[in-house]
Structures are given as C-alpha cells and as structure tokens.
Design an enzyme around this catalytic site. Structure first.
Site, short mmCIF file in Angstrom:
data_model
loop_
_atom_site.label_atom_id
_atom_site.label_comp_id
_atom_site.label_asym_id
_atom_site.label_seq_id
_atom_site.Cartn_x
_atom_site.Cartn_y
_atom_site.Cartn_z
N THR A 100 -6.85 -10.86 21.96
CA THR A 100 -5.53 -11.15 22.51
C THR A 100 -4.77 -11.90 21.44
OG1 THR A 100 -6.34 -11.24 24.78
CG2 THR A 100 -4.24 -12.31 24.33
N LYS A 175 -0.95 -7.45 27.80
CA LYS A 175 -1.93 -8.52 28.01
C LYS A 175 -1.24 -9.83 28.36
CE LYS A 175 -5.85 -10.64 28.25
NZ LYS A 175 -6.87 -10.75 27.22
N LYS A 243 -4.19 -20.71 24.25
CA LYS A 243 -3.60 -19.92 23.16
C LYS A 243 -2.77 -18.77 23.71
CE LYS A 243 -6.01 -16.65 21.67
NZ LYS A 243 -6.23 -15.19 21.96
#
Length: 295
Positions: A100, A175, A243
C-alpha cells in the site's frame, strides 16, 4: 502465461508476504525471495523458495517481480535504489507492487517501467494475515489491462476478489477507499464492544447478535474475536495503518476533500502509537478506552 510457468521474484516477506509467496510455491511456481532479514525466511527457504541477496539479483533472475514492503520510501528504494529493480530487470519483465503506497509513486514506477521496456502494475491488497494465508485477499489493480489479464492466473492464487480498477495509480486510490472505510469502522466496532461491557452485557453474545446483521463487517468478524481473547498480535500493524491513513489524507487534500472520520481515526491511532502500540494489530484500538487515553 498458462503454458510456461514464469519465475517469480518476491521481495518483502513480512506478515503478508511470506504467506503470499508460500501460496505461489504451493501452486508450483519457482519463487525467488529477498527480504531484509534472511533469518526470518528460514522456514520458507526450507519449503523450496530460493534466496537472492538483493532486489537487483531478484530482478536479474525473475520474469515477474512482486514487491510487498512496508512504506513508500521502501518501495522507492527497492525500485530506484542503487541495488534496486530498475538497475537490472530483464526486458519485458512484469513488476507488481502490492505494497500500500502512494498513487503518485505507482505512476512513477509505471512510467519508468515503460521507458525501460518493462511492465508495471500497482496491486495493493486487503484481507490481512488471514487473507494472505488462505489466498483470499482482495486485490485492486491499476495499470494496463492486457498485463492485468496476463497476470490474472497468478492473482487468483493470492486472492479471491480481484478487480481491475483502471490506469496506473488506480489500484492505490482504491486501497485508500478501503482504508478510509476501515478506519471509521474500527472505531465503531471497538466502541460497540466498550458500550456492551459497560452495559453489563456478555460481549460474545452481543457479537453473535449484531455480527450477522446490518452492523456486520470484516473487522467485526475477524478482529473483535481477537479483542475478546486479548490477542493484539498484528494481522496488520498499527504503524502501517497510520501510514495508509496519512497517504489518504494527503490525497484528499489534493482533491480539496475533508474526511473528518478518517482524521479522527488517525488521531486515535497516533495516540496509541505514542503509547508504544505501533507494532500491535489494528484491533488494539480497544486500548484507547481500556487505558483511558485522550486526544
């Protein structure tokens, strides 16, 4: 692709990557592996994976290179560093970043691959350690459709819900949608559990009632049972979730979007990380209430 099995290079054998590469081995592919710590790869090497010493070495030997590392800066190093993939990848190799990461970096990798006679897809996943182990991940893919179609048999080994989303970067944008949905949901499912306990209810009974109704979700079905066992081991690290939320907020800012639910979730997880929970699983959000943390 179906007639001749290609050699697959897999870079990054963490919580997710090791299970994914194991599934590829089980499907009969030759799998070359590289990770920062060789010691942690002993089990999969014993199962038949072949160790390579650098990402560059992987690129020299593999036809398809899959990366599953931690952060965008790790992706940048693996692809563009002095010992990176672009220094030695064979012509017509296919690069698949399943980390990701940022849509911007996905497009940068795609463009560099195109200039170098290579192909690139961004293919982040959802489903956690359970999905990686069982080969049931959701895989969201950006890049050229013909390359997606060519790699579909490989994606089928890793996942059960594989969707082509569009041009380079579209997989990463998708995502972000996934992480945005999860962020507020994690607040909801843990808050519901806190409420149940404070109301004097049996949490297991409550879960049985609400888990299969309108309140049901993947997080409730897979992570709340871990919470009830006080199991905070990472199917997905809090530090990596932070993150991801940061990336989503940055992308939202570029689109002049405000996402207050995501902002609140990130603040709560940042608080947990500041209390030493960055390596716990995302279900450790329950500790925000258990320990009386405040924003």
């Amino acid at each position: 692709m179906n007639e001749i099995k290609k050699t697959i290079g897999f870079i990054g054998l963490g919580v997710m990557g090791k299970s994914m590469s194991r599934n590829l081995l089980g499907a009969g592919y030759e799998v070359l592996v590289y990770s920062r710590t060789k010691e942690k790869c002993k089990d999969i090497l014993a199962e038949g994976a072949i160790w390579n010493n650098t990402a560059k070495e992987i690129a020299e030997n593999a036809d398809i290179i899959i990366t599953m590392v931690g952060y965008p800066h790790d992706v940048e190093e693996v692809y563009f560093g002095n010992e990176g993939i672009f220094t030695s990848a064979k012509k017509s190799s296919v690069l698949v970043d399943m980390t990701t990461s940022t849509p911007t970096l996905a497009k940068k990798i795609y463009e560099e691959a195109k200039r170098s006679g290579l192909y690139a897809l961004d293919a982040p996943v959802s489903g956690g350690d359970v999905g990686a182990k069982n080969g049931t991940l959701s895989i969201m893919v950006g890049g050229d459709r013909p390359i997606f179609d060519e790699l579909f048999p490989i994606f089928e080994i890793l996942g059960g819900n594989i969707v082509y989303q569009g041009e380079a970067g579209a997989g990463q944008h998708t995502k972000m949608c996934n992480q945005i949905a999860i962020a507020s949901n994690m607040i909801g499912v843990t808050e519901a559990l806190v409420y149940a306990k404070n109301a004097g209810l049996n949490p297991e009974s409550v879960l049985k009632s609400i888990g299969s109704g309108a309140a049901g979700s993947w997080s409730m079905a897979n992570l709340i049972p871990r919470v009830l066992k006080e199991d905070y081991s990472p199917g997905f690290f809090i530090k990596h979730f932070i993150k991801d939320m940061g990336i989503a907020l940055e992308e939202a800012e570029k689109m002049n979007l405000q996402l207050p639910g995501l902002e609140l979730a990130k603040k709560m997880y940042d608080t947990l990380a500041s209390h030493g929970e960055e390596n716990s699983g995302t279900q450790a959000l329950i500790k925000y209430w258990n320990h009386g943390y405040h924003l």
